[in-house]
Design a protein around this motif. Structure first.
Motif, PDB file in Angstrom:
ATOM      1  N   MET A   1      43.263  29.628  26.278  1.00  0.00           N
ATOM      2  CA  MET A   1      42.972  29.454  27.714  1.00  0.00           C
ATOM      3  C   MET A   1      44.274  29.640  28.654  1.00  0.00           C
ATOM      4  O   MET A   1      45.228  29.278  28.323  1.00  0.00           O
ATOM      5  CB  MET A   1      42.686  28.017  28.024  1.00  0.00           C
ATOM      6  N   ILE A   2      43.791  30.355  29.471  1.00  0.00           N
ATOM      7  CA  ILE A   2      45.040  31.005  30.595  1.00  0.00           C
ATOM      8  C   ILE A   2      45.459  29.968  31.128  1.00  0.00           C
ATOM      9  O   ILE A   2      44.815  29.216  31.713  1.00  0.00           O
ATOM     10  CB  ILE A   2      44.569  32.097  31.334  1.00  0.00           C
ATOM     11  N   LYS A   3      46.830  29.743  31.398  1.00  0.00           N
ATOM     12  CA  LYS A   3      47.441  28.602  32.161  1.00  0.00           C
ATOM     13  C   LYS A   3      48.371  29.234  33.159  1.00  0.00           C
ATOM     14  O   LYS A   3      49.115  30.412  32.946  1.00  0.00           O
ATOM     15  CB  LYS A   3      48.464  27.735  31.134  1.00  0.00           C
ATOM     16  N   TRP A   4      48.171  29.006  34.370  1.00  0.00           N
ATOM     17  CA  TRP A   4      48.855  29.407  35.565  1.00  0.00           C
ATOM     18  C   TRP A   4      49.956  28.358  36.059  1.00  0.00           C
ATOM     19  O   TRP A   4      49.646  27.256  35.992  1.00  0.00           O
ATOM     20  CB  TRP A   4      47.950  29.642  36.741  1.00  0.00           C
ATOM     21  N   LYS A   5      51.127  28.868  36.359  1.00  0.00           N
ATOM     22  CA  LYS A   5      52.123  27.784  36.947  1.00  0.00           C
ATOM     23  C   LYS A   5      52.939  28.593  38.181  1.00  0.00           C
ATOM     24  O   LYS A   5      53.310  29.609  38.245  1.00  0.00           O
ATOM     25  CB  LYS A   5      53.146  27.748  35.768  1.00  0.00           C
ATOM     26  N   LEU A   6      53.320  27.839  39.167  1.00  0.00           N
ATOM     27  CA  LEU A   6      53.803  28.110  40.269  1.00  0.00           C
ATOM     28  C   LEU A   6      55.169  27.399  40.795  1.00  0.00           C
ATOM     29  O   LEU A   6      55.196  26.193  40.414  1.00  0.00           O
ATOM     30  CB  LEU A   6      52.929  28.066  41.529  1.00  0.00           C
ATOM     31  N   GLU A   7      56.465  27.955  40.590  1.00  0.00           N
ATOM     32  CA  GLU A   7      57.732  27.235  40.545  1.00  0.00           C
ATOM     33  C   GLU A   7      58.915  28.012  41.750  1.00  0.00           C
ATOM     34  O   GLU A   7      58.683  29.236  41.750  1.00  0.00           O
ATOM     35  CB  GLU A   7      58.538  27.713  39.205  1.00  0.00           C
ATOM     36  N   PRO A   8      59.200  27.235  42.330  1.00  0.00           N
ATOM     37  CA  PRO A   8      60.050  27.823  43.489  1.00  0.00           C
ATOM     38  C   PRO A   8      61.514  28.165  42.909  1.00  0.00           C
ATOM     39  O   PRO A   8      61.804  27.222  41.813  1.00  0.00           O
ATOM     40  CB  PRO A   8      60.142  26.738  44.734  1.00  0.00           C
ATOM     41  N   ARG A   9      62.316  29.030  43.345  1.00  0.00           N
ATOM     42  CA  ARG A   9      63.662  29.118  42.902  1.00  0.00           C
ATOM     43  C   ARG A   9      64.365  29.482  44.038  1.00  0.00           C
ATOM     44  O   ARG A   9      63.832  30.461  45.137  1.00  0.00           O
ATOM     45  CB  ARG A   9      63.929  30.278  41.751  1.00  0.00           C
ATOM     46  N   GLU A  10      65.614  28.867  44.225  1.00  0.00           N
ATOM     47  CA  GLU A  10      66.753  29.392  45.304  1.00  0.00           C
ATOM     48  C   GLU A  10      67.490  30.368  44.913  1.00  0.00           C
ATOM     49  O   GLU A  10      68.152  30.400  43.962  1.00  0.00           O
ATOM     50  CB  GLU A  10      67.493  27.995  45.658  1.00  0.00           C
ATOM     51  N   VAL A  66      43.698  28.764  41.793  1.00  0.00           N
ATOM     52  CA  VAL A  66      43.477  28.791  40.067  1.00  0.00           C
ATOM     53  C   VAL A  66      42.381  28.260  39.756  1.00  0.00           C
ATOM     54  O   VAL A  66      41.655  28.509  38.734  1.00  0.00           O
ATOM     55  CB  VAL A  66      45.043  28.285  39.703  1.00  0.00           C
ATOM     56  N   ALA A  67      42.016  26.977  40.204  1.00  0.00           N
ATOM     57  CA  ALA A  67      40.958  26.118  39.858  1.00  0.00           C
ATOM     58  C   ALA A  67      39.485  26.859  40.016  1.00  0.00           C
ATOM     59  O   ALA A  67      38.469  26.449  39.175  1.00  0.00           O
ATOM     60  CB  ALA A  67      40.798  24.756  40.576  1.00  0.00           C
ATOM     61  N   SER A  68      39.565  28.072  40.887  1.00  0.00           N
ATOM     62  CA  SER A  68      38.238  28.532  40.876  1.00  0.00           C
ATOM     63  C   SER A  68      38.098  29.718  40.238  1.00  0.00           C
ATOM     64  O   SER A  68      36.977  30.296  40.267  1.00  0.00           O
ATOM     65  CB  SER A  68      38.354  29.155  42.687  1.00  0.00           C
ATOM     66  N   LEU A  69      39.044  29.990  39.559  1.00  0.00           N
ATOM     67  CA  LEU A  69      39.037  31.168  38.563  1.00  0.00           C
ATOM     68  C   LEU A  69      38.321  30.898  37.217  1.00  0.00           C
ATOM     69  O   LEU A  69      38.226  29.790  36.937  1.00  0.00           O
ATOM     70  CB  LEU A  69      40.393  31.726  37.989  1.00  0.00           C
ATOM     71  N   ASP A  70      37.553  32.096  36.825  1.00  0.00           N
ATOM     72  CA  ASP A  70      36.799  31.843  35.504  1.00  0.00           C
ATOM     73  C   ASP A  70      37.801  31.714  34.307  1.00  0.00           C
ATOM     74  O   ASP A  70      38.946  32.012  34.498  1.00  0.00           O
ATOM     75  CB  ASP A  70      35.922  33.190  35.223  1.00  0.00           C
ATOM     76  N   THR A  71      37.187  31.058  33.347  1.00  0.00           N
ATOM     77  CA  THR A  71      38.065  30.834  32.179  1.00  0.00           C
ATOM     78  C   THR A  71      38.679  31.754  31.725  1.00  0.00           C
ATOM     79  O   THR A  71      39.837  32.062  31.287  1.00  0.00           O
ATOM     80  CB  THR A  71      36.993  29.831  31.118  1.00  0.00           C
ATOM     81  N   HIS A  72      37.774  32.983  31.475  1.00  0.00           N
ATOM     82  CA  HIS A  72      38.118  34.331  30.997  1.00  0.00           C
ATOM     83  C   HIS A  72      37.901  35.356  32.324  1.00  0.00           C
ATOM     84  O   HIS A  72      36.902  35.739  32.517  1.00  0.00           O
ATOM     85  CB  HIS A  72      37.469  34.632  29.828  1.00  0.00           C
ATOM     86  N   LEU A  73      39.145  35.634  32.601  1.00  0.00           N
ATOM     87  CA  LEU A  73      39.402  36.746  33.620  1.00  0.00           C
ATOM     88  C   LEU A  73      39.087  38.015  32.915  1.00  0.00           C
ATOM     89  O   LEU A  73      39.256  38.287  31.826  1.00  0.00           O
ATOM     90  CB  LEU A  73      40.622  36.876  34.172  1.00  0.00           C
ATOM     91  N   GLY A  74      38.344  38.980  33.856  1.00  0.00           N
ATOM     92  CA  GLY A  74      38.134  40.394  33.313  1.00  0.00           C
ATOM     93  C   GLY A  74      39.593  41.128  33.670  1.00  0.00           C
ATOM     94  O   GLY A  74      40.496  40.515  33.383  1.00  0.00           O
ATOM     95  N   GLY A  75      39.383  42.345  34.199  1.00  0.00           N
ATOM     96  CA  GLY A  75      40.270  43.205  34.501  1.00  0.00           C
ATOM     97  C   GLY A  75      41.222  42.843  35.708  1.00  0.00           C
ATOM     98  O   GLY A  75      40.734  42.043  36.375  1.00  0.00           O
ATOM     99  N   ALA A  76      42.171  43.727  35.897  1.00  0.00           N
ATOM    100  CA  ALA A  76      42.903  43.488  37.125  1.00  0.00           C
ATOM    101  C   ALA A  76      42.257  43.450  38.346  1.00  0.00           C
ATOM    102  O   ALA A  76      42.255  42.775  39.354  1.00  0.00           O
ATOM    103  CB  ALA A  76      44.145  44.265  37.113  1.00  0.00           C
TER     104      ALA A  76
END
Length: 334
Positions: A1-10, A66-76
């Motif tokens: 399962m694809i996992k997405w993460k958002l992180e800030p960096r200074e 991210v919550a709205s995305l399908d479990t398995h995305l297609g192409g770009a």
């Protein structure tokens, strides 16, 4: 399962970045990571200087998308369609799309430009941008950093900039000059006074970038017939299509991945600008080597490159780009 993460960096800058709309010594960019079964892609979101970003709202928007995305995305293209329908800042859309494309590149054991279906430059000649500063400070800045190694120097200006400053910097630097006003001149009259003082330099100046506010549609239409130095649109071109509007007001357009909201959108803007015979520049924000190396993936075919954003940093968290003698070289992404 694809996992997405958002992180800030200074990101800490090596000098104060001072332009017409604000200044900064440090900047927070946001990095999106997409990962599945050991394969990973990372994308960078870099917002404009002085743009106010609410990190809580940005994170909430990211989580909702991210919550709205399908479990398995297609192409770009499938992800890009969803991004264009979402109400997300363009820079965040680019970070999401580029992270996924970088992930696909690693998964398919291809380079990013191959996934995008475009040619790739082995090395890229960039300009270097100097912030607004006094003449002696500018001369010291130029000499201490040996900026003579670049073939083009972009000088940031505002309506208080004395044209004599441009003349004296042109005596110090032998290459091409580019000027960037970031919407600093309120009227055509004020801008044309500034430009007339530069007439004997016009053969050395490639263009002046966005002299008037982007909202001055009629003024730009008139200015196109008055100016003697080419005009380059920056703030006037965000994520919209490149249309006849730009031919009527400008000589070229500055395309940025962070403004366009994605690789695919920026490539469409490039193709349309070429069809309309507009000059094209690929620009950047203050961003890490990740964002700059991303831009290098689509740099082939542009008339001008302004990809110096990572060179402003004291320490680059993604040292994916090397600068040698004014040229950028890069390795494989991820």
């Amino acid at each position: 399962m694809i996992k997405w993460k958002l992180e800030p960096r200074e990101l800490i800058l090596d000098f104060t970045w001072n332009i017409a709309r604000g200044s900064l010594d440090r900047k927070t960019n946001y990095f999106v990571t997409v990962e599945e079964e050991g394969y990973k892609g990372v994308g960078e979101a870099a917002f404009k200087t002085a743009e106010i970003i609410n990190p809580v709202e940005l994170t909430a928007s990211f989580d909702e998308f991210v919550a709205s995305l399908d479990t398995h995305l297609g192409g770009a293209e499938h992800l890009t369609d969803k991004l264009e329908a979402a109400h997300l800042p363009a820079a965040l859309r680019f970070a999401l799309e580029s992270a996924y494309i970088h992930f696909l590149a690693q998964l398919s054991e291809k380079n990013v430009h191959q996934v995008l279906g475009v040619n790739r430059l082995a090395k890229a000649e960039t300009s270097f941008s100097m912030p607004i500063m006094g003449l002696q400070e500018a001369k010291d800045f130029f000499n201490q950093r040996d900026l003579s190694r670049f073939k083009a120097l972009k000088l940031k200006v505002n309506k208080q900039t004395d044209p004599k400053y441009i003349h004296q910097m042109s005596e110090l630097f032998n290459g091409r000059i580019r000027l960037d006003a970031n919407e600093a001149f309120p009227t055509n009259e004020e801008y044309m006074y500034f430009e007339r003082e530069l007439l004997n330099l016009k053969d050395r100046i490639d263009f002046v970038e966005q002299p008037l506010p982007a909202s001055e549609h009629e003024a730009y239409f008139e200015l196109k017939f008055m100016r003697t130095i080419p005009l380059m649109a920056d703030e006037s071109l965000l994520d919209q299509e490149v249309t006849k509007y730009f031919i009527e007001r400008f000589d070229g357009v500055n395309i940025k991945l962070q403004k366009a909201g994605g690789y695919l959108k920026a490539l469409r803007q490039l193709r349309k600008a070429k069809e309309l015979k507009l000059k094209t520049m690929l620009g950047c924000m203050v961003e890490s080597g990740l964002g700059i190396s991303s831009a290098l993936n689509i740099a082939y075919g542009f008339d001008y490159l302004d990809l110096d954003g990572s060179l402003f940093l004291k320490s680059d968290p993604f040292p994916l780009v090397i600068e040698e003698k004014g040229q950028l070289l890069y390795g494989e992404l991820h």
